[in-house]
Design a protein around this motif. Structure first.
Motif, mmCIF file in Angstrom:
data_model
loop_
_atom_site.group_PDB
_atom_site.id
_atom_site.type_symbol
_atom_site.label_atom_id
_atom_site.label_comp_id
_atom_site.label_asym_id
_atom_site.label_seq_id
_atom_site.Cartn_x
_atom_site.Cartn_y
_atom_site.Cartn_z
ATOM 1 N N THR A 77 60.834 -31.700 35.638
ATOM 2 C CA THR A 77 61.226 -32.100 36.991
ATOM 3 C C THR A 77 62.724 -32.358 37.020
ATOM 4 O O THR A 77 63.394 -32.389 35.982
ATOM 5 N N LYS A 98 66.766 -31.340 50.555
ATOM 6 C CA LYS A 98 65.968 -30.130 50.844
ATOM 7 C C LYS A 98 64.760 -29.977 49.923
ATOM 8 O O LYS A 98 63.949 -29.056 50.106
ATOM 9 N N LEU A 99 64.643 -30.864 48.928
ATOM 10 C CA LEU A 99 63.510 -30.780 48.003
ATOM 11 C C LEU A 99 62.368 -31.657 48.505
ATOM 12 O O LEU A 99 62.538 -32.872 48.639
ATOM 13 N N PRO A 100 61.192 -31.086 48.780
ATOM 14 C CA PRO A 100 60.061 -31.876 49.315
ATOM 15 C C PRO A 100 59.672 -33.053 48.424
ATOM 16 O O PRO A 100 59.329 -34.122 48.917
ATOM 17 N N LYS A 101 59.736 -32.878 47.124
ATOM 18 C CA LYS A 101 59.327 -33.932 46.196
ATOM 19 C C LYS A 101 60.503 -34.719 45.627
ATOM 20 O O LYS A 101 60.317 -35.554 44.735
ATOM 21 N N TYR A 140 61.224 -35.546 41.873
ATOM 22 C CA TYR A 140 60.016 -35.107 41.171
ATOM 23 C C TYR A 140 59.707 -33.637 41.443
ATOM 24 O O TYR A 140 58.622 -33.145 41.124
ATOM 25 N N GLU A 141 60.657 -32.932 42.048
ATOM 26 C CA GLU A 141 60.503 -31.499 42.263
ATOM 27 C C GLU A 141 60.466 -30.789 40.899
ATOM 28 O O GLU A 141 61.248 -31.093 40.002
ATOM 29 N N GLU A 142 59.542 -29.848 40.762
ATOM 30 C CA GLU A 142 59.400 -29.157 39.485
ATOM 31 C C GLU A 142 60.571 -28.205 39.245
ATOM 32 O O GLU A 142 61.087 -27.578 40.163
ATOM 33 N N SER A 162 65.025 -21.360 39.647
ATOM 34 C CA SER A 162 64.802 -21.465 41.094
ATOM 35 C C SER A 162 65.969 -22.146 41.809
ATOM 36 O O SER A 162 65.987 -22.208 43.037
#
Length: 583
Positions: free
Chosen positions: A431, A463-466, A469-471, A478
């Motif tokens: 993450t 801009k990261l939904p999580k 904790y975005e993967e 990515s």
């Protein structure tokens, strides 16, 4: 033989499972060998009763048959239980070897990896240890042990039944010993070459995957395919030679020997008549034929698993070669870093001792100062940083941090208070948070977010939904190059080091992002000793001291303004970059 003994020594790491498995194997082999004895009794009793025109006691036959079935079940159950114990122990041993190899890799000096592709090293840790698990420990415990016990037990039984036949069959032992010696001599180089080819294929595949975009851009697909096919063809040729060798030693000839021995036995039995009476009972003939047939089965099994054992020995040799590499020497003396004062005291260093890449480097950095390092490719900038991190030690001179010679200090303590951001940011699968904290549980979510904001990564978080904790997939593919660099900056800032190294850290970042990071760096580098390796001279104009390196020597030294005033090589580089920026 040395590799074989060393592989066997690992069996001692699982004494309970291997010991109990061996005991059950002995029981299984013993009952398997004993069961034909019951058949002999039944055959002899039946044949004698018929010859004497006596009634056959069916109750007795049923009783003996039930006993035979009981022995057979015991043999099967103990054999299965020993298989499970050996298999479990084999997996644990292979894990131990893999752990040892991985741990040793971590202890090796950076110089060990200079000329070795990552694919070859990973093949030893992963592929070769798997070959050991499957081909050696599984086969050795489940096949070699039980079949050796069977051979020994059958020979003992044959001597008890017919010493003449038992002594005659001893001739087979030197024959098979010579057979195995010839096979091992022929197979060893083949299997060693095979493992090297597999390692090369791993390295080539990893290289193609990592550079797939370059391969496609430059239309090198055909070239890469041809190179891969050549390696793959070498693998096929090796396997074909190995199959031919195995065929000669393991199948046709061994079956011929078995049939020949059986023929000789029957021929011998045919001569054992006295006054028209055969000297052996029907049950004895049955058990002799049974044992000789059973004797060849484990012997041939031992012969046939030799190819896999030879492959395992080749893999074991490669793994042990790595395990036997000299680990990076170190001391227990810790470096106590308080202020971050650094002195390079007439340092000379070369990756090859007689080919120096740094020559008599001598300068001093006060605590909290920022040092800019500039120079053409190959001038020695990165080598200087490698010495500071103690990836290498100089051949002459010494490096002092807060008055302590780092060569005399523990490497881990030297690096504990240092942070670095490389030209090519490397992100691990996980993450955003795990890449910032590097698994340091003392760093809180708030500190991670704060570090990301300081380097200008707030738009990325938004801009990261999580969020943190975005993967992150392998190498952060990515994310954009600039986003990866911002995360690498945040990783260093979260560590809160006293010494900061930026190795071409802004070379892959656009002008707008560079200005954000430059502002953040002006805040976070306060109170820290900072080294900046830069091609863009705009990133080091505020440095307290700038060193211009050329062919491993300090050619110019001073502040940005002072070096412009000298109107030397630095000033020329600055004018060229300023002129290029106008276009």
């Amino acid at each position: 033989m040395k590799t074989f003994k060393r592989l066997l020594s690992y069996l001692a790491t699982e004494p309970l499972f291997y010991g109990l498995g061996l005991l059950l194997s002995i029981v299984s082999a013993g009952t398997t060998i004993y069961s034909p004895m019951i058949g002999k009794q039944i055959i002899d009793i039946v044949s004698e009763r018929i010859a004497a025109n006596q009634t056959i006691a069916f109750d007795f036959l049923i009783q003996r048959f039930a006993f035979f079935m009981l022995i057979t079940v015991i043999s099967a159950l103990t054999g299965y239980a020993s298989f499970l114990l050996f298999a479990f122990a084999s997996n644990r041993v292979s894990k131990r070897i893999r752990d040892d190899a991985h741990e040793k890799m971590q202890q090796l000096p950076v110089s060990y990896f200079d000329d070795k592709p990552a694919g070859k090293i990973s093949a030893r840790i992963v592929n070769d240890t798997e070959v050991l698990r499957n081909n050696f420990y599984q086969n050795f415990s489940n096949q070699v042990v039980i079949n050796l016990l069977m051979v020994i037990g059958i020979y003992i039984a044959l001597f008890l039944i017919s010493p003449t036949v038992g002594i005659a069959l001893l001739v087979l032992l030197p024959f098979f010993a010579i057979w195995q010696w010839l096979y091992i001599r022929a197979a060893t180089p083949l299997n060693k070459h095979w493992r090297e080819i597999v390692s090369d294929l791993n390295s080539l595949t990893a290289e193609i995957i990592q550079g797939v975009s370059i391969v496609q851009i430059f239309h090198q697909q055909d070239t890469m395919t041809k190179e891969f096919e050549e390696k793959n063809q070498a693998w096929l040729d090796n396997r074909v030679r190995s199959i031919r060798l195995d065929g000669i030693f393991s199948w046709d000839f061994s079956t011929f020997i078995k049939n020949l021995v059986m023929f000789c036995l029957l021929l011998y039995l045919g001569t054992q008549f006295t006054n028209g009476i055969l000297g052996y009972s029907m049950g004895t003939i049955f058990i002799l034929i049974n044992y000789i047939s059973s004797l060849f089965d484990p012997i041939l099994t031992l012969v046939r698993i030799m190819p896999t054992l030879q492959q395992a020995l080749a893999s074991g040799e490669r793994v042990f070669e790595m395990l036997d590499e000299t680990a990076e020497s170190d001391t227990s003396l810790p470096l106590t870093l308080e202020n971050g004062a650094i002195i390079f005291d007439h340092v000379t260093f070369g990756y090859k001792e007689k080919e120096p890449v740094l020559k008599d480097i001598d300068f001093q950095v006060n605590p909290g100062e920022t040092i800019g390092l500039v120079g053409h490719t190959g001038s020695g900038k990165s080598s200087l940083i490698n010495l500071l991190f103690r990836f290498y030690d100089p051949q002459k001179g010494q490096i002092l941090i807060d008055g302590q010679a780092i060569e005399a200090c523990n490497r881990e303590s030297v690096r504990a208070e240092m942070g670095i951001v490389l030209q090519e940011p490397y992100l691990f699968s996980g993450t955003i948070k795990s890449n910032v904290t590097m698994q340091d549980e003392s760093i809180t979510d708030e500190e991670v977010i704060d570090a990301l904001k300081k380097v200008g990564a707030e738009p990325l978080l938004a801009k990261l939904p999580k969020g943190i904790y975005e993967e992150v997939i392998e190498k952060g593919q990515s994310l954009s190059s600039g986003e990866r660099q911002l995360i690498a900056f945040a990783r260093t800032l979260a560590k809160n080091p006293k010494i900061l190294i930026l190795d071409e850290a802004t070379s892959h970042i656009d002008t707008e992002t560079e200005s954000i990071i430059q502002h953040a760096m002006n805040v976070v580098k306060e109170g820290r000793t900072t080294f900046i390796i830069a091609h863009r001279l705009s990133t080091i104009q505020q440095a307290d001291q700038i060193l211009l390196l050329e062919q491993g020597e300090i050619k110019e030294k001073g502040s940005h303004v002072a070096l412009l005033t000298e109107n030397g090589q630095y000033a020329e580089m600055y004018r060229l970059q300023a002129k290029s920026a106008q276009f």
